[in-house]
Design a protein around this motif. Structure first.
Motif, short mmCIF file in Angstrom:
data_model
loop_
_atom_site.label_atom_id
_atom_site.label_comp_id
_atom_site.label_asym_id
_atom_site.label_seq_id
_atom_site.Cartn_x
_atom_site.Cartn_y
_atom_site.Cartn_z
N GLU A 70 0.83 -1.20 0.00
CA GLU A 70 0.00 0.00 0.00
C GLU A 70 0.87 1.25 0.00
OE1 GLU A 70 -2.21 0.81 3.60
OE2 GLU A 70 -3.98 1.25 2.40
N LYS A 71 0.50 2.21 -0.82
CA LYS A 71 1.16 3.53 -0.75
C LYS A 71 0.11 4.50 -0.25
CE LYS A 71 3.84 7.14 -1.87
NZ LYS A 71 4.05 7.85 -0.63
N VAL A 72 0.38 5.07 0.92
CA VAL A 72 -0.56 6.05 1.46
C VAL A 72 -0.23 7.42 0.84
CG1 VAL A 72 -1.38 7.20 3.54
CG2 VAL A 72 -0.83 4.77 3.60
N LEU A 73 -1.21 8.01 0.19
CA LEU A 73 -1.00 9.33 -0.42
C LEU A 73 -1.25 10.43 0.60
CD1 LEU A 73 -2.84 8.61 -3.78
CD2 LEU A 73 -0.38 8.87 -3.48
N ALA A 74 -2.22 10.23 1.46
CA ALA A 74 -2.53 11.28 2.44
C ALA A 74 -3.46 10.74 3.52
CB ALA A 74 -3.20 12.46 1.74
N TYR A 75 -3.38 11.38 4.68
CA TYR A 75 -4.41 11.22 5.70
C TYR A 75 -5.14 12.55 5.76
CZ TYR A 75 -2.43 6.86 7.48
OH TYR A 75 -2.01 5.56 7.61
N LEU A 76 -6.45 12.52 5.64
CA LEU A 76 -7.23 13.77 5.61
C LEU A 76 -8.08 13.88 6.87
CD1 LEU A 76 -8.33 13.67 1.85
CD2 LEU A 76 -6.30 14.75 2.85
N ASN A 77 -8.25 15.11 7.33
CA ASN A 77 -8.93 15.38 8.61
C ASN A 77 -10.17 16.24 8.41
OD1 ASN A 77 -6.77 14.29 10.40
ND2 ASN A 77 -5.62 15.84 9.27
N ARG A 165 -1.76 17.09 10.83
CA ARG A 165 -2.26 16.91 12.20
C ARG A 165 -2.77 15.48 12.43
NH1 ARG A 165 -5.05 20.95 10.42
NH2 ARG A 165 -7.03 19.99 10.99
N TYR A 166 -2.04 14.52 11.88
CA TYR A 166 -2.40 13.12 12.09
C TYR A 166 -2.14 12.75 13.56
CZ TYR A 166 -2.46 8.06 11.53
OH TYR A 166 -2.75 6.74 11.66
N GLY A 167 -3.01 11.91 14.14
CA GLY A 167 -2.81 11.48 15.53
C GLY A 167 -3.24 12.55 16.51
N GLU A 168 -2.56 12.57 17.68
CA GLU A 168 -3.01 13.53 18.70
C GLU A 168 -1.82 14.28 19.29
OE1 GLU A 168 -3.25 10.22 22.26
OE2 GLU A 168 -4.77 10.38 20.69
N ALA A 169 -2.10 15.53 19.69
CA ALA A 169 -1.04 16.34 20.31
C ALA A 169 -0.74 15.77 21.69
CB ALA A 169 -1.50 17.79 20.42
N THR A 170 0.53 15.78 22.07
CA THR A 170 0.97 15.37 23.41
C THR A 170 1.77 16.53 23.99
OG1 THR A 170 3.07 14.50 22.60
CG2 THR A 170 1.21 12.95 22.66
N PRO A 171 2.08 16.49 25.29
CA PRO A 171 2.85 17.60 25.86
C PRO A 171 4.20 17.77 25.15
CG PRO A 171 1.96 16.21 27.60
CD PRO A 171 1.65 15.52 26.31
N ARG A 172 4.73 16.68 24.58
CA ARG A 172 6.08 16.76 23.99
C ARG A 172 6.06 16.92 22.47
NH1 ARG A 172 10.08 12.36 25.74
NH2 ARG A 172 8.63 10.98 24.63
N GLY A 173 4.89 16.71 21.86
CA GLY A 173 4.85 16.78 20.39
C GLY A 173 3.55 16.24 19.85
#
Ligand code: CMP
Length: 229
Positions: A70-77, A165-173
């Motif tokens: 699989e080639k992922v082209l993008a994750y869209l939000n 902005r894939y995933g979630e913000a954490t205190p470190r990143g």
């Protein structure tokens, strides 16, 4: 048919500069769809006459080759648009859209799209802008895949997800759910190479690693790797 709030819709780049009356008309024309992770909105090669607006959740745009890689082209939000290419050129879907986090998505069909564009031409200009932006991003990606070594490719793949902005913000990143295989498929490297490079990035303090996730700690440092600074 359920409706989406105009305030929410107005945030989509498709409606930048469109008067609220236009957004309200669009709202009437949209069909709301609800998806669970793993469901596909459409597959590459399907015929399609609608574009889609993400209200919430996350959608993966990808291709699978004959070897099942699989080639992922993008994750869209939320707020992003997809499926606009077949709407515009009437060719089959150029990639598969798979929901990766529970999603509420609104479909805008060709006829309603034209009705909207006749009254609010700004919508067509906005769609052209979205396509131009994706073309720029792809040109950059082709350059990276052509000229960069494995480190640059992996850095680029992680930065692209970070900027979307894939995933979630954490205190470190930002913590991004990803396996090494997925990083490899994004970066166009082997899994072994992705693992080796990620190990280097961990040592350099650019990323942290958890179970089936990668935490980006230093995006500027990843850019330095990408641009050889
Ligand atoms: P369409 O070809 O109708 O169906 C697949 C969709 O994936 C396409 O429209 C775009 O909306 C989207 N898409 C294709 N390539 C990319 C890309 N490189 N980056 C982001 N989205 C893409």
């Amino acid at each position: 048919m359920m409706k989406v709030g105009p305030a929410h819709l107005a945030q989509s780049p498709l409606f930048d500069g469109v008067p609220s009356e236009g957004v309200e008309i669009a709202e009437q024309a949209l069909r709301m769809l609800v998806f669970e992770p793993g469901q596909t909105v459409f597959e590459a090669g399907d015929r399609g006459h609608a574009l889609y607006l993400i209200e919430s959740g996350r959608v993966k745009i990808s291709h699978t080759n004959l070897d099942d890689r699989e080639k992922v082209l993008a994750y869209l939000n939320a707020g992003e648009v997809f499926g606009e290419m077949s709407l515009v050129d009437d060719a089959p879907r150029s990639a598969t859209a798979t929901v990766v986090e529970p999603a509420v998505i609104h479909a805008l069909y060709l006829e309603e799209y034209w009705g909207l564009v006749r009254r609010f031409p700004q919508v067509a200009h906005n769609l052209a802008r979205i396509i131009a932006h994706r073309l720029r991003e792809m040109n950059h990606e082709v350059e990276v895949l052509t000229f960069e070594e494995a480190r640059g490719k992996v850095a680029y793949a992680l930065l692209k997800l970070y900027r979307h902005r894939y995933g979630e913000a954490t205190p470190r990143g930002r913590r991004m759910p990803l396996t090494h295989r997925e990083v490899a498929d994004l970066a166009g490297t082997s899994r072994e190479t992705a693992t080796r490079v990620l190990g280097q990035f961990i040592e350099m303090g650019l990323v942290g690693s958890g179970s089936r996730a990668i935490e980006v700690l230093d995006p500027a440092g990843l850019e330095n790797v990408l641009y050889d600074l």
